[in-house]
Structures are given as C-alpha cells and as structure tokens.
Design a protein around this motif. Structure first.
Motif, mmCIF file in Angstrom:
data_model
loop_
_atom_site.group_PDB
_atom_site.id
_atom_site.type_symbol
_atom_site.label_atom_id
_atom_site.label_comp_id
_atom_site.label_asym_id
_atom_site.label_seq_id
_atom_site.Cartn_x
_atom_site.Cartn_y
_atom_site.Cartn_z
ATOM 1 N N VAL A 230 0.811 -1.188 -0.088
ATOM 2 C CA VAL A 230 -0.072 -0.064 -0.038
ATOM 3 C C VAL A 230 0.988 1.240 0.039
ATOM 4 O O VAL A 230 0.519 2.108 -0.702
ATOM 5 C CB VAL A 230 -1.074 0.062 1.331
ATOM 6 C CG1 VAL A 230 -1.593 1.355 1.407
ATOM 7 C CG2 VAL A 230 -1.996 -1.297 1.031
ATOM 8 N N ARG A 231 1.909 1.362 0.852
ATOM 9 C CA ARG A 231 2.790 2.426 0.897
ATOM 10 C C ARG A 231 3.449 2.785 -0.367
ATOM 11 O O ARG A 231 3.795 3.842 -0.883
ATOM 12 C CB ARG A 231 3.912 2.394 1.969
ATOM 13 C CG ARG A 231 3.381 2.261 3.383
ATOM 14 C CD ARG A 231 3.996 2.072 4.451
ATOM 15 N NE ARG A 231 3.519 2.321 5.952
ATOM 16 C CZ ARG A 231 3.732 2.068 6.991
ATOM 17 N NH1 ARG A 231 5.040 0.912 7.120
ATOM 18 N NH2 ARG A 231 3.333 2.082 8.200
ATOM 19 N N ALA A 232 4.054 1.594 -0.962
ATOM 20 C CA ALA A 232 4.611 1.340 -2.474
ATOM 21 C C ALA A 232 3.483 2.129 -3.401
ATOM 22 O O ALA A 232 4.110 3.191 -4.336
ATOM 23 C CB ALA A 232 5.183 0.295 -2.717
ATOM 24 N N THR A 233 2.493 1.660 -3.400
ATOM 25 C CA THR A 233 1.494 2.201 -4.381
ATOM 26 C C THR A 233 1.192 3.736 -4.149
ATOM 27 O O THR A 233 1.040 4.394 -5.043
ATOM 28 C CB THR A 233 0.137 1.250 -4.143
ATOM 29 O OG1 THR A 233 0.303 0.058 -4.569
ATOM 30 C CG2 THR A 233 -0.918 2.022 -5.157
ATOM 31 N N GLY A 234 1.173 3.889 -2.872
ATOM 32 C CA GLY A 234 0.737 5.421 -2.451
ATOM 33 C C GLY A 234 1.732 6.446 -3.004
ATOM 34 O O GLY A 234 1.583 7.316 -3.617
ATOM 35 N N GLU A 235 3.131 5.921 -3.015
ATOM 36 C CA GLU A 235 4.127 6.836 -3.543
ATOM 37 C C GLU A 235 4.019 6.930 -4.948
ATOM 38 O O GLU A 235 4.259 7.989 -5.359
ATOM 39 C CB GLU A 235 5.551 6.139 -3.019
ATOM 40 C CG GLU A 235 5.751 6.163 -1.429
ATOM 41 C CD GLU A 235 7.289 5.356 -1.180
ATOM 42 O OE1 GLU A 235 7.707 4.835 -1.972
ATOM 43 O OE2 GLU A 235 7.319 5.332 -0.067
ATOM 44 N N THR A 236 3.645 5.925 -5.592
ATOM 45 C CA THR A 236 3.672 5.859 -7.079
ATOM 46 C C THR A 236 2.436 6.760 -7.423
ATOM 47 O O THR A 236 2.704 7.460 -8.379
ATOM 48 C CB THR A 236 3.502 4.541 -7.499
ATOM 49 O OG1 THR A 236 4.501 3.544 -7.235
ATOM 50 C CG2 THR A 236 3.365 4.262 -9.044
ATOM 51 N N MET A 237 1.408 6.989 -6.634
ATOM 52 C CA MET A 237 0.174 7.598 -7.164
ATOM 53 C C MET A 237 0.044 9.012 -6.547
ATOM 54 O O MET A 237 -0.626 9.710 -6.812
ATOM 55 C CB MET A 237 -0.906 6.822 -6.577
ATOM 56 C CG MET A 237 -1.302 5.602 -7.230
ATOM 57 S SD MET A 237 -2.520 4.478 -6.473
ATOM 58 C CE MET A 237 -4.022 5.704 -6.709
ATOM 59 N N GLY A 238 1.352 9.309 -5.644
ATOM 60 C CA GLY A 238 1.244 10.620 -5.078
ATOM 61 C C GLY A 238 0.328 10.771 -3.721
ATOM 62 O O GLY A 238 -0.309 11.953 -3.438
ATOM 63 N N LYS A 239 -0.222 9.490 -3.263
ATOM 64 C CA LYS A 239 -0.997 9.687 -2.127
ATOM 65 C C LYS A 239 -0.216 8.659 -0.944
ATOM 66 O O LYS A 239 -0.345 7.640 -0.705
ATOM 67 C CB LYS A 239 -2.193 8.903 -2.354
ATOM 68 C CG LYS A 239 -3.234 9.363 -3.332
ATOM 69 C CD LYS A 239 -4.300 8.670 -3.628
ATOM 70 C CE LYS A 239 -5.330 9.294 -4.618
ATOM 71 N NZ LYS A 239 -6.392 8.495 -4.943
ATOM 72 N N GLU A 240 0.742 9.499 -0.319
ATOM 73 C CA GLU A 240 1.661 9.014 0.593
ATOM 74 C C GLU A 240 0.855 8.313 2.186
ATOM 75 O O GLU A 240 1.538 7.545 2.690
ATOM 76 C CB GLU A 240 2.659 9.745 0.871
ATOM 77 C CG GLU A 240 3.664 10.220 -0.035
ATOM 78 C CD GLU A 240 3.323 10.886 -1.348
ATOM 79 O OE1 GLU A 240 2.286 11.812 -1.012
ATOM 80 O OE2 GLU A 240 3.847 11.116 -2.351
ATOM 81 N N ASN A 241 -0.317 9.066 2.109
ATOM 82 C CA ASN A 241 -1.006 8.590 3.549
ATOM 83 C C ASN A 241 -2.101 7.831 3.216
ATOM 84 O O ASN A 241 -3.012 7.682 4.104
ATOM 85 C CB ASN A 241 -1.233 9.963 4.105
ATOM 86 C CG ASN A 241 -0.090 11.133 4.388
ATOM 87 O OD1 ASN A 241 0.598 10.641 5.012
ATOM 88 N ND2 ASN A 241 -0.360 12.207 4.045
ATOM 89 N N LEU A 242 -2.099 6.693 2.325
ATOM 90 C CA LEU A 242 -2.889 5.823 2.349
ATOM 91 C C LEU A 242 -3.235 4.760 3.426
ATOM 92 O O LEU A 242 -4.174 4.186 3.720
ATOM 93 C CB LEU A 242 -2.897 4.758 0.828
ATOM 94 C CG LEU A 242 -3.340 5.731 -0.356
ATOM 95 C CD1 LEU A 242 -2.726 5.031 -1.546
ATOM 96 C CD2 LEU A 242 -4.772 6.080 -0.495
ATOM 97 N N ALA A 243 -1.962 4.741 4.100
ATOM 98 C CA ALA A 243 -2.097 3.621 5.205
ATOM 99 C C ALA A 243 -2.149 4.390 6.641
ATOM 100 O O ALA A 243 -2.156 3.614 7.556
ATOM 101 C CB ALA A 243 -0.565 3.004 5.129
#
Length: 536
Positions: A230-243
């Motif tokens: 989830v954190r890796a995906t968030g960084e890719t999508m520009g949503k670092e706080n998904l977790a």
C-alpha cells in the motif's frame, strides 16, 4: 476480460460457473419468497411477520438490511480511493448501531405494541401521540416516499454495477435485470420472505468478508507485505498517506479538519431513524429476545466492517504497480485505471473476486454482493409500501378494506416504489455512497430525534413530533442543496448533523409551548411500567 470459463451458450449468451453459481443463489431466494407467500394470510403477516422473529433472524436481517451494497462496494471503494482515514466512518457506524440496539430496540418493541399494535413507523407516531388530525402520519409517509427513492436508487445502482461488471450487460439492461430479481420475492412473501432471505444473505455476506481477507493474507504472506504494498502504491500515485488512519483528518498545513471529522461522526446518528431497521425491532418475538439479537447483530457487524475495510486496503496493494496488468491478475491496464476514480473504486471487491478465486467460488462471492444489495432494497420496498397501505390507503381511502385487499395493495405499491427507484438510478448519479448518504441523512434527521424522545420523554407532544419530522427532513434537503451550489465551508458538513440538531430543538421548543393530552401521558406511564418489568 472474461469472467468465467464458458460451459455452454443460451440465446447467444455465454454461461459459465460464475453464472450458474449466481443463478442457483437467485433461485434459492425466489424459493423463499414462494414459501413465505404460502404463509402470508393477512396484512400483519405481510408487514411484520406476525411479530414472531427469533433473535438470530432479527439480528442478521437487521444487519443485512442496514449494510446494503455499501458494505461490499461503498466502504471498500472509499478505503481503496482515499485510504484508511475513511475507516472512521465505519467506527462511528458501529457505535451508533450498538446504541440503537441497547437503548432503542427493546423500548420500541414494547411501545409499538402498546400504541395500538403499530405496524409501521407512521402508525407508531399516530398511536404514540394520538394524532387525531392525521398530519403527523401524513408527514411521515411523505418523508418515507422521498428518501426511499434515494435509498432504493442506490441499491439498484449497486446491483446494476454488479451485473454490468460480472456479466457484461450494459448499465440499463443490468438495472432492469436486478430490479426484476429483487422485487419478485418481496412482492410475493412480504416481511417473512424479506426477513428470512436477509438472514441467509447476512450469512453469505459474512462468509465472503471472512474468506476474501484470508485469501489475501495468504497471497501476500501476511499483513506486513500488504502494508508495504500500500505504501509503495501510495508513493507511485502521489498519495503517501493511504496507510494512515488520521491523514484524512488534517489539511496540508496540519490543521485539524473539524467539518470532516464531525461529518464522519454524524453517520452514527442515522441509525435511530431508519424505518427498515426499526421494523426488525418492532417484529422481534419479545423484549427479552433483544439482548441475544444485539450480541449476534453486533458481532456480525464488526466482522463485516473489518472485512470490508481490509478488502479496500488490500486492494490498493493488489492493483498497484505494473503487476496489476499481468495475465496472472486477469485485469487489463484500462480496468485498473478505472479503479482510480471515485465511482470506479466501488468495483474493487468485484474485481478482486474475479482475480483471486476460481469461477465457482467467484460466483458465490458475487452473490454476496447481490445479497447485500437485495437485503436492503427488499426491506425498503416493504417499509414504504406498508406505510402507504397502512397509513394512507386504509385510513383515508378504504377504511373497510379486507385483509386480502390490503395485502395486494402492499404488493402493487412495491412495484410502484420500485419504479421510482429506477428513475433515481437512471438519473445520472451513479455513486452508491452518495445516494446512501442522502437517504441515511433524511431518515436519521426526520425520524431519529422523534424516535429517541418519544421513547424517553413523557412531555413530548404531537405538535413537537410533527415539528421534528418536518424540520429534520427539510433541513437535510436544503443543506444538501446549499452544499452542492455554494462555496461556503460550513455547508460541506454532512447534512445529517444539522438536521438532527435542529429537529431536536424543534421538538423540545414546540413541546414546551404545547400540551400533552391526558390520554398520551397515561399511555406513556403504562409503557414505562411494562418496560421496567422486562428489564427486571
């Protein structure tokens, strides 16, 4: 993407394991409708099943009718799109549901029987306040018709998305198919059919929300890998706080977002005014059965909510990165990209089901989504049709109507209300969570304060109750309009909260300047003494 391995064709349509498993489920639901039809003899049977529901059926049918497509589409979609901060909504819903079971269920069961054996909420209001002028009853029926249009529309949107995604139907065809299936057993069997189908649907929903997370945990060899994904995906999508559980509650400058937090908290207030949930409390066998039903119901809800949150969260990791478009996951890049919109995110459980499981099990899990949808729409159709029949047709149009005639009026009203829901579903608003939110707010604000105070406050008057229903309902509609058409920050607050507060104030102030009739006061004393016997 093909949803299943083709077995044979029927009228040009591919039929595979998913379609067969799904079809068997629908046949089972219709069989329950026919069984209930054979056991429905009068309007009391059709509307409340003769007040004979046991604890388990009451609990699971109340839960299933409550959760709707929201638990398998709306909530996972919100978590997938915005991250764990959306789980605050689920927490406040659990708190609201518990308070509703603890303080409202038993009291309402007791008082509706004392208030002329009321079968519907408007009927209860009329009996509780001895509404000789009938305006309170009429106002309540109008509220039900208006807001059930949104609610039923949300369910039909969810069902249509299921057929559209799983079987390749276009949206309008899917809408027609899902509507026909849902209204069939409701039309036939009434409350008994609705309650027993909801019981089995509740079991299916719970199983699906246990099985899918277990498979995802095995797939990723534990929760740690899912969080990292989830954190890796968030960084890719520009949503670092998904977790993060709290990220959505603060702006980019670190300021706490009070309107967001209060809006999430306000969802829990909605439970006190939902007619299709309160009807289960009215129909339970006795007040003594309520504690057992509460334990079963809250356990079921906790399992389902946690499972739905987990599915949305794990879906972020599963569909993130280049691996999402691989043949192993059975999804194209276009399908994954569609998930990254607010509307498309609601299909995350649908797509996970088809990617993770063999077609036969996928058919069962897709049936769980249809179960969630059906279990709410059938209850809502029945609640509003019962009110139209019991609170309009019988007292004003046909006071001497036979029981058989009233049952058939109920059935044809089901068809009429379903038509209204189709209109809402085709209006262009295809977001399940938004439609549910409008209806949830409407009922919570219009009926919730009236229910609470009518059960706890002896000095509440008929005029106060009428003021509460009107104030709550109108505030929700006006606030929602202003929120959509102005840039004023305050109107971004979820309309349920201001509607609930203003309705409470209206009830209190109007009751203070009007008088409780002696008959109403004596009835409240009788109810209080009877309820104390049950508690002891």
């Amino acid at each position: 993407m093909s949803s299943s391995t083709e077995i044979f064709k029927l009228w040009g349509m591919s039929i595979g394991p998913i379609e067969i498993a799904f079809g068997l489920y629908l046949v089972f639901m219709l069989a329950i409708g026919i069984w209930a039809y054979m056991r429905t003899n009068d309007s009391s049977d059709y509307m409340l099943g003769g007040r004979g529901l046991g604890g388990a059926v009451t609990a699971l049918s109340a839960g299933a009718s409550d959760m709707s497509g929201w638990i398998l589409m709306g909530l996972p979609g919100a978590i997938y799109f915005s991250g764990l901060s959306e789980s605050w909504l689920a927490l406040f819903l659990i708190i609201g549901a518990y308070i509703n079971w603890k303080f409202i269920a038993g009291r309402l069961r007791s008082y509706t029987e004392i208030a002329d054996n009321a079968l519907t909420l408007p009927d209860y209001f009329a009996g509780r306040f001895h509404d000789g002028g009938k305006w309170l009853r009429i106002a309540a029926v109008i509220v039900m018709i208006v807001f059930y249009g949104y609610y039923i529309g949300s369910g039909l949107v969810a069902g249509s998305k299921l057929f559209e995604s799983s079987f390749g139907y276009d949206y309008n065809t899917a809408l027609l198919v899902s509507t026909i299936v849902i209204i069939s057993y409701t039309f036939l069997g009434g409350f008994l059919a609705v309650s027993w189908t909801d019981f089995f649907q509740g079991l299916i929903i719970a199983i699906s929300l246990v099985v899918a997370p277990i498979v995802l945990l095995v797939e990723y060899n534990g929760l740690t890998n899912i969080v990292e994904g989830v954190r890796a995906t968030g960084e890719t999508m520009g949503k670092e706080n998904l977790a993060s559980f709290t990220a959505g509650l603060f702006d980019e400058n670190g300021a706490f977002l009070w309107i967001t937090f209060l809006s999430l908290m306000a969802w829990g207030l909605g439970y006190f005014g939902q007619p299709h949930i309160l009807a289960r409390f009215m129909a339970i066998k006795s007040v003594n059965t309520v504690p057992q039903a509460r334990r079963i119901g809250m356990t079921w809800m906790a399992i389902c909510v946690l499972g739905a949150v987990f599915i949305g969260f794990a879906g972020i990791a599963y569909f993130g990165g280049d691996f999402a478009a691989s043949e192993y996951k059975l999804l194209t890049t276009e399908e994954v990209n569609a998930l990254n919109t607010q509307h498309g995110a609601e299909k995350v459980f649908l797509l996970l089901t088809q990617a993770l499981f063999n077609p036969w099990l996928a058919g069962f899990l897709l049936a769980a989504i249809m179960a969630a949808v059906m279990s709410t729409i059938d209850s809502q159709l029945l609640a509003v049709s019962s009110s139209v029949t019991e609170d309009v047709y019988k007292p004003y149009l046909r006071p001497k109507a036979s029981e058989k005639e009233l049952v058939w009026v109920n059935r044809f009203t089901v068809l009429l209300v379903a038509g209204i829901g189709i209109g809402v579903a085709m209006s262009g608003s295809k977001n399940v969570l938004n439609l549910v939110g409008q209806a949830w707010a409407g009922f919570g604000a219009a009926f919730g304060p009236v229910i609470i105070l009518s059960l706890l406050w002896k000095n509440m008057t008929r005029q106060g109750a009428l003021a509460g229903v009107i104030t709550g309902g109108v505030t929700v509609l006006v606030w929602d309009y202003l929120g959509s058409n102005t840039d004023i920050e305050l109107f971004g607050l979820y309309e349920l909260l201001p509607g609930f507060i203003l309705a409470m104030l209206a009830i209190y102030l109007v009751s203070k300047v009007t008088t409780v009739s002696e008959q109403t006061a004596n009835q409240f004393d009788w109810y209080s003494s009877e309820f104390k016997k049950y508690k002891s």
